[in-house]
Scaffold this active site. Sequence first.
Site, PDB file in Angstrom:
ATOM      1  N   LYS A  82       0.803  -1.215   0.000  1.00 36.94           N
ATOM      2  CA  LYS A  82       0.000   0.000   0.000  1.00 36.94           C
ATOM      3  C   LYS A  82       0.844   1.277   0.000  1.00 36.94           C
ATOM      4  CE  LYS A  82      -3.185  -2.965  -0.010  1.00 36.94           C
ATOM      5  NZ  LYS A  82      -4.296  -3.337   0.804  1.00 36.94           N
TER       6      LYS A  82
HETATM    7  C1  LIG Z   1      -5.226  -4.425   1.270  1.00 33.60           C
HETATM    8  C2  LIG Z   1      -6.690  -4.244   1.228  1.00 33.60           C
HETATM    9  C3  LIG Z   1      -7.516  -4.527   2.315  1.00 33.60           C
HETATM   10  C4  LIG Z   1      -7.060  -5.201   3.567  1.00 33.60           C
HETATM   11  O1  LIG Z   1      -5.913  -4.735   4.101  1.00 33.60           O
HETATM   12  P1  LIG Z   1      -4.955  -5.694   4.986  1.00 33.60           P
HETATM   13  O2  LIG Z   1      -4.117  -4.674   5.679  1.00 33.60           O
HETATM   14  O3  LIG Z   1      -4.193  -6.556   4.055  1.00 33.60           O
HETATM   15  O4  LIG Z   1      -5.821  -6.448   5.917  1.00 33.60           O
HETATM   16  C5  LIG Z   1      -8.865  -4.240   2.213  1.00 33.60           C
HETATM   17  N1  LIG Z   1      -9.385  -3.731   1.079  1.00 33.60           N
HETATM   18  C6  LIG Z   1      -8.624  -3.456   0.011  1.00 33.60           C
HETATM   19  C7  LIG Z   1      -9.258  -2.870  -1.205  1.00 33.60           C
HETATM   20  C8  LIG Z   1      -7.260  -3.727   0.032  1.00 33.60           C
HETATM   21  O5  LIG Z   1      -6.532  -3.502  -1.061  1.00 33.60           O
END
Ligand SMILES: *Cc1c(COP(=O)(O)O)cnc(C)c1O
Length: 380
Positions: A178
């Site tokens: 992210k």
């Molecule tokens: C990465 C992601 C999540 C969840 O995040 P985590 O930190 O991996 O639990 C939820 N929604 C979207 C769209 C994501 O890309």
Amino acid sequence: MPDVGLREWIAAGRAIASGHLLRYDPGANLTSRFEKELGQTVGASHVLAVNSGSSALVAALAAAGIGPGDEVLVPAYTWMATAAAPVQVGAVPVLVDINETLTIDPEDIRAKITPYTRAIIPVHMVNAPCDMDAIMSIAKEHGLIVIEDSCQAVGVPYKDRHCGAIGDLGTFSFNKMKNMNIGEGGAVLTNDERYFIRARSYHDLGSLVRQHGDRLNEPEFVGMNFKVTEIDGAMLRVQLRKVVPMLRRMQKRRAVLADILSQSDEFTVTPHNDPGSAVSLSILAPTREKAIELTGRRGVHNRLRDSSKHLYTNWEPILQKRTFHPKMNPWAWAKREINYTPDMCARTLDILDRTCIVTLGLRYPTPLMALIARKLARAG
Ligand SMILES: *Cc1c(COP(=O)(O)O)cnc(C)c1O
């Protein structure tokens, strides 16, 4: 995603040396400082750091009081966590098509609303913001709660605001993929004090022993432990300082490349809900075959259909309505029969078949990437 390096290492080391690893240790303040700084950056009055984006979604739903019998609208193109979170609180996800912007289609939201719909989770996919103006107005019209899944759009602007701080609640992820990366992590954002207190309660089973001193007399309820450590808080403060400049560079680069690519007569640039501040760039081909051909060209990263783990047809546990215990089954508590079929969101499949992500190439100079874009736009 920004690199994790020396600065994070030093910040984490200092946090360890301070002797305070728990965020609620007397004397600890790194996590709470991070929360304040993040809130100021994106314009949210309350921020709660949690251990993942998935946790953030569950805590946000619990904060909003979503539960058994409730239907939650989620897009058919997202990480499965968006659809799994409602199941964790006893509600069921109802799938909604995306449109060419790669985000949830407001028209299909209208079509999927039933008397049992309680919430919408719009997802800002691949840094592309949803049509929040339309979504907020539909929500208002129907009395629905909006929880933005902004896990993939940390720091991304939408008009004069920021993704994640527009709906009733918003969620961020700080996992390795992210815009802000500390390995694993997340946050809940809201401008509503009561939602914040409920999310904080849910994320900290031990809330009842803490002296939070809230104005609202919200009773503690049974929750989980989604807390972060001060090491996370320390690294997040460093990452937060990197994300804004990174997005600014992406915005500039995107503007140059989008301008060139829009001259192509083989494909169009993916429409964007706030083109003036866009940081995401993809192209839409007229046919699936054309999109496959484009993936062989320089400057094209991939076709979205090929990174298919984000597509509902691959969410087997949801499609099969499979939970960890047969009696813990939100679909049995729903007020109507909900079924999922592989072709139920055909429009989403078609759009992902024809959309390719374009590389911004931030590590390379603009003239080189512009040259690649010119070739891409002209070739054919
Ligand atoms: C990465 C992601 C999540 C969840 O995040 P985590 O930190 O991996 O639990 C939820 N929604 C979207 C769209 C994501 O890309």
